[in-house]
Design an enzyme around this catalytic site. Sequence first.
Site, PDB file in Angstrom:
ATOM      1  N   GLU A 122       0.856  -1.198   0.000  1.00 18.70           N
ATOM      2  CA  GLU A 122       0.000   0.000   0.000  1.00 18.70           C
ATOM      3  C   GLU A 122       0.883   1.236   0.000  1.00 18.70           C
ATOM      4  O   GLU A 122       1.884   1.291   0.718  1.00 18.70           O
ATOM      5  CB  GLU A 122      -0.879   0.009   1.254  1.00 18.70           C
ATOM      6  CG  GLU A 122      -1.770   1.235   1.346  1.00 18.70           C
ATOM      7  CD  GLU A 122      -2.544   1.297   2.643  1.00 18.70           C
ATOM      8  OE1 GLU A 122      -3.558   0.603   2.760  1.00 18.70           O
ATOM      9  OE2 GLU A 122      -2.126   2.067   3.542  1.00 18.70           O
TER      10      GLU A 122
ATOM     11  N   ASP B 162     -13.727   7.772   7.776  1.00 17.16           N
ATOM     12  CA  ASP B 162     -14.135   8.407   9.033  1.00 17.16           C
ATOM     13  C   ASP B 162     -14.664   9.797   8.732  1.00 17.16           C
ATOM     14  O   ASP B 162     -14.468  10.317   7.637  1.00 17.16           O
ATOM     15  CB  ASP B 162     -12.943   8.462   9.995  1.00 17.16           C
ATOM     16  CG  ASP B 162     -12.525   7.066  10.417  1.00 17.16           C
ATOM     17  OD1 ASP B 162     -13.428   6.253  10.713  1.00 17.16           O
ATOM     18  OD2 ASP B 162     -11.316   6.784  10.410  1.00 17.16           O
TER      19      ASP B 162
ATOM     20  N   ALA C 206     -19.929   1.272   4.272  1.00 14.23           N
ATOM     21  CA  ALA C 206     -19.193   0.881   3.059  1.00 14.23           C
ATOM     22  C   ALA C 206     -20.015  -0.086   2.195  1.00 14.23           C
ATOM     23  O   ALA C 206     -19.833  -0.124   0.974  1.00 14.23           O
ATOM     24  CB  ALA C 206     -17.866   0.240   3.453  1.00 14.23           C
TER      25      ALA C 206
ATOM     26  N   LYS D  68     -21.399  -6.552   3.764  1.00 14.22           N
ATOM     27  CA  LYS D  68     -20.517  -5.856   2.817  1.00 14.22           C
ATOM     28  C   LYS D  68     -20.109  -6.810   1.691  1.00 14.22           C
ATOM     29  O   LYS D  68     -20.056  -6.425   0.531  1.00 14.22           O
ATOM     30  CB  LYS D  68     -19.288  -5.357   3.592  1.00 14.22           C
ATOM     31  CG  LYS D  68     -18.462  -4.361   2.886  1.00 14.22           C
ATOM     32  CD  LYS D  68     -17.708  -3.421   3.820  1.00 14.22           C
ATOM     33  CE  LYS D  68     -16.695  -4.024   4.732  1.00 14.22           C
ATOM     34  NZ  LYS D  68     -15.926  -3.019   5.475  1.00 14.22           N
TER      35      LYS D  68
ATOM     36  N   GLN E 136      -7.197  -4.806   8.673  1.00  9.31           N
ATOM     37  CA  GLN E 136      -6.453  -3.817   9.454  1.00  9.31           C
ATOM     38  C   GLN E 136      -5.171  -4.489   9.934  1.00  9.31           C
ATOM     39  O   GLN E 136      -5.131  -5.725  10.047  1.00  9.31           O
ATOM     40  CB  GLN E 136      -7.331  -3.427  10.659  1.00  9.31           C
ATOM     41  CG  GLN E 136      -6.751  -2.433  11.616  1.00  9.31           C
ATOM     42  CD  GLN E 136      -6.652  -1.065  10.991  1.00  9.31           C
ATOM     43  OE1 GLN E 136      -5.696  -0.815  10.259  1.00  9.31           O
ATOM     44  NE2 GLN E 136      -7.608  -0.212  11.253  1.00  9.31           N
TER      45      GLN E 136
ATOM     46  N   GLN F 297       4.901   5.428  14.578  1.00  3.60           N
ATOM     47  CA  GLN F 297       3.951   4.641  13.765  1.00  3.60           C
ATOM     48  C   GLN F 297       3.156   3.696  14.656  1.00  3.60           C
ATOM     49  O   GLN F 297       1.966   3.486  14.456  1.00  3.60           O
ATOM     50  CB  GLN F 297       4.699   3.829  12.705  1.00  3.60           C
ATOM     51  CG  GLN F 297       5.324   4.671  11.617  1.00  3.60           C
ATOM     52  CD  GLN F 297       6.200   3.835  10.696  1.00  3.60           C
ATOM     53  OE1 GLN F 297       6.721   2.794  11.081  1.00  3.60           O
ATOM     54  NE2 GLN F 297       6.364   4.302   9.468  1.00  3.60           N
TER      55      GLN F 297
HETATM   56  P1  FAD Z   1     -17.853  -0.015   7.327  1.00  2.00           P
HETATM   57  O1  FAD Z   1     -17.661  -1.342   6.707  1.00  2.00           O
HETATM   58  O2  FAD Z   1     -19.013   0.786   6.880  1.00  2.00           O
HETATM   59  O3  FAD Z   1     -17.932  -0.225   8.901  1.00  2.00           O
HETATM   60  C1  FAD Z   1     -17.887   0.899   9.785  1.00  2.00           C
HETATM   61  C2  FAD Z   1     -18.596   0.537  11.092  1.00  2.00           C
HETATM   62  O4  FAD Z   1     -19.998   0.424  10.848  1.00  2.00           O
HETATM   63  C3  FAD Z   1     -18.164  -0.804  11.681  1.00  2.00           C
HETATM   64  O5  FAD Z   1     -18.171  -0.668  13.088  1.00  2.00           O
HETATM   65  C4  FAD Z   1     -19.252  -1.761  11.228  1.00  2.00           C
HETATM   66  O6  FAD Z   1     -19.412  -2.873  12.111  1.00  2.00           O
HETATM   67  C5  FAD Z   1     -20.485  -0.849  11.243  1.00  2.00           C
HETATM   68  N1  FAD Z   1     -21.498  -1.243  10.265  1.00  2.00           N
HETATM   69  C6  FAD Z   1     -21.305  -1.632   8.978  1.00  2.00           C
HETATM   70  N2  FAD Z   1     -22.493  -1.881   8.383  1.00  2.00           N
HETATM   71  C7  FAD Z   1     -23.459  -1.644   9.301  1.00  2.00           C
HETATM   72  C8  FAD Z   1     -24.880  -1.716   9.302  1.00  2.00           C
HETATM   73  N3  FAD Z   1     -25.551  -2.075   8.200  1.00  2.00           N
HETATM   74  N4  FAD Z   1     -25.553  -1.400  10.454  1.00  2.00           N
HETATM   75  C9  FAD Z   1     -24.871  -1.024  11.574  1.00  2.00           C
HETATM   76  N5  FAD Z   1     -23.522  -0.937  11.635  1.00  2.00           N
HETATM   77  C10 FAD Z   1     -22.831  -1.241  10.519  1.00  2.00           C
HETATM   78  N6  FAD Z   1      -9.615   5.315   5.468  1.00  2.00           N
HETATM   79  C11 FAD Z   1      -9.463   6.333   4.588  1.00  2.00           C
HETATM   80  O7  FAD Z   1      -9.934   7.447   4.847  1.00  2.00           O
HETATM   81  N7  FAD Z   1      -8.783   6.155   3.412  1.00  2.00           N
HETATM   82  C12 FAD Z   1      -8.259   4.955   3.043  1.00  2.00           C
HETATM   83  O8  FAD Z   1      -7.661   4.843   1.977  1.00  2.00           O
HETATM   84  C13 FAD Z   1      -8.399   3.855   3.944  1.00  2.00           C
HETATM   85  N8  FAD Z   1      -7.914   2.630   3.639  1.00  2.00           N
HETATM   86  C14 FAD Z   1      -8.127   1.578   4.485  1.00  2.00           C
HETATM   87  C15 FAD Z   1      -7.678   0.302   4.112  1.00  2.00           C
HETATM   88  C16 FAD Z   1      -7.863  -0.785   4.964  1.00  2.00           C
HETATM   89  C17 FAD Z   1      -7.387  -2.160   4.545  1.00  2.00           C
HETATM   90  C18 FAD Z   1      -8.489  -0.598   6.226  1.00  2.00           C
HETATM   91  C19 FAD Z   1      -8.660  -1.774   7.167  1.00  2.00           C
HETATM   92  C20 FAD Z   1      -8.966   0.661   6.599  1.00  2.00           C
HETATM   93  C21 FAD Z   1      -8.800   1.757   5.736  1.00  2.00           C
HETATM   94  N9  FAD Z   1      -9.268   3.038   6.059  1.00  2.00           N
HETATM   95  C22 FAD Z   1      -9.106   4.085   5.173  1.00  2.00           C
HETATM   96  C23 FAD Z   1      -9.912   3.288   7.348  1.00  2.00           C
HETATM   97  C24 FAD Z   1     -11.453   3.144   7.283  1.00  2.00           C
HETATM   98  O9  FAD Z   1     -11.994   4.094   6.421  1.00  2.00           O
HETATM   99  C25 FAD Z   1     -12.002   3.319   8.705  1.00  2.00           C
HETATM  100  O10 FAD Z   1     -11.596   2.256   9.528  1.00  2.00           O
HETATM  101  C26 FAD Z   1     -13.498   3.545   8.825  1.00  2.00           C
HETATM  102  O11 FAD Z   1     -13.781   3.887  10.201  1.00  2.00           O
HETATM  103  C27 FAD Z   1     -14.370   2.334   8.512  1.00  2.00           C
HETATM  104  O12 FAD Z   1     -14.414   2.072   7.186  1.00  2.00           O
HETATM  105  P2  FAD Z   1     -15.088   0.713   6.636  1.00  2.00           P
HETATM  106  O13 FAD Z   1     -15.066   0.794   5.186  1.00  2.00           O
HETATM  107  O14 FAD Z   1     -14.490  -0.468   7.298  1.00  2.00           O
HETATM  108  O15 FAD Z   1     -16.588   0.925   7.185  1.00  2.00           O
END
Ligand code: FAD
Length: 308
Positions: free
Chosen positions: A17, A109, A125, A165, A176, A212
């Site tokens: 990455e 976030d 997501a 998802k 993560q 980090q």
């Molecule tokens: P989601 O999958 O939407 O989950 C977020 C929260 O909502 C979780 O607690 C989940 O349990 C809950 N949830 C999901 N669906 C529902 C539902 N239907 N009802 C109720 N609760 C629900 N951030 C950036 O800004 N830019 C990046 O490029 C980036 N890259 C990343 C790459 C990886 C591999 C990882 C692991 C994280 C990355 N992040 C990035 C961070 C990420 O955006 C944050 O962790 C964010 O808080 C959650 O994103 P998500 O897509 O996992 O969210």
Amino acid sequence: MKLDEILSQNNVTLSFEVFPPKATANYEAVKAAAYAVAERRPSYMSVTYGAGGTTRGNTLEIAKGIQENYGVTTIAHLTCAGATKESIQQALTELKDAGIENVLALRGDRPKDFEGDPFTDYHYASELAADIKAFGGMCIGGACYPEGHVESENTHQDILNLKRKVEAGCAYLTTQMFFDNNIFYNFLCRVREAGIDVPVIPGIMPITKPVQLRNAVKLSGCNVPMRFRSIVDCFGRNPEAMQQAGIIYATDQIIDLIANGVKHVHVYSMNNAEVVKGIQENLCTMIGYQIHPQNVKSIFTKFSQALS
Ligand code: FAD
């Protein structure tokens, strides 16, 4: 190439990455650092996306540049916090026009300084993954959290949400970071028990500076084993020693993963080509290694086929 094609091959893949320059950062220096990683010709690369779309154009440019100049398949990250349906359609059209076929669908976030509710058009997501699927032509990935997402009520609920998802269109998941592989193996068992059968790619973060580790713990609340704490305590004040120790610790995690049947590993390289080189060289004969179930003799053998 679409990522599901790469993942379906029987080789070990090692991917990296990188992050794009922020609007205010030194564009050329950050681009050069990302390109230096691409020069190492990894299996594929991913390019992160700044919260609220702050790096949108740069994510696209870097991902396109890596593919066109180095022939390395890239995944563009895309977040939907603060986005509208229209802005996502526009971003997808730009990615498609740039020849990007892989998107990591993320909620992101709450963007800093965002006024109002950033979760109006998109809440999770999974909704973004569904829209990307409807747009068509993209291999979609999603993020997952072996130690649970910081906002989730509990890990069980988190995995149920993860399943939604995947059902919405994610063809693979990237985790993560974690510093204790048992956390990943345990998570994988629970993911498979929940009926999620797409590849789950462990994300490994080589820690080369104590800051980090502090940031990782602050952001994700990840567990840091005593063994690794001691390494950071001992070498943290010597940048060269810490980098060497971080590369070796990450290599050790990756070797253990491969030995337990994991075929694909993603490394959070932080645009550090020296780290990429160190890990690649440590693993040179293991990259491209074909894993057959009979080669895996550990207690995790029974999961080796489910892993990919
Ligand atoms: P989601 O999958 O939407 O989950 C977020 C929260 O909502 C979780 O607690 C989940 O349990 C809950 N949830 C999901 N669906 C529902 C539902 N239907 N009802 C109720 N609760 C629900 N951030 C950036 O800004 N830019 C990046 O490029 C980036 N890259 C990343 C790459 C990886 C591999 C990882 C692991 C994280 C990355 N992040 C990035 C961070 C990420 O955006 C944050 O962790 C964010 O808080 C959650 O994103 P998500 O897509 O996992 O969210």
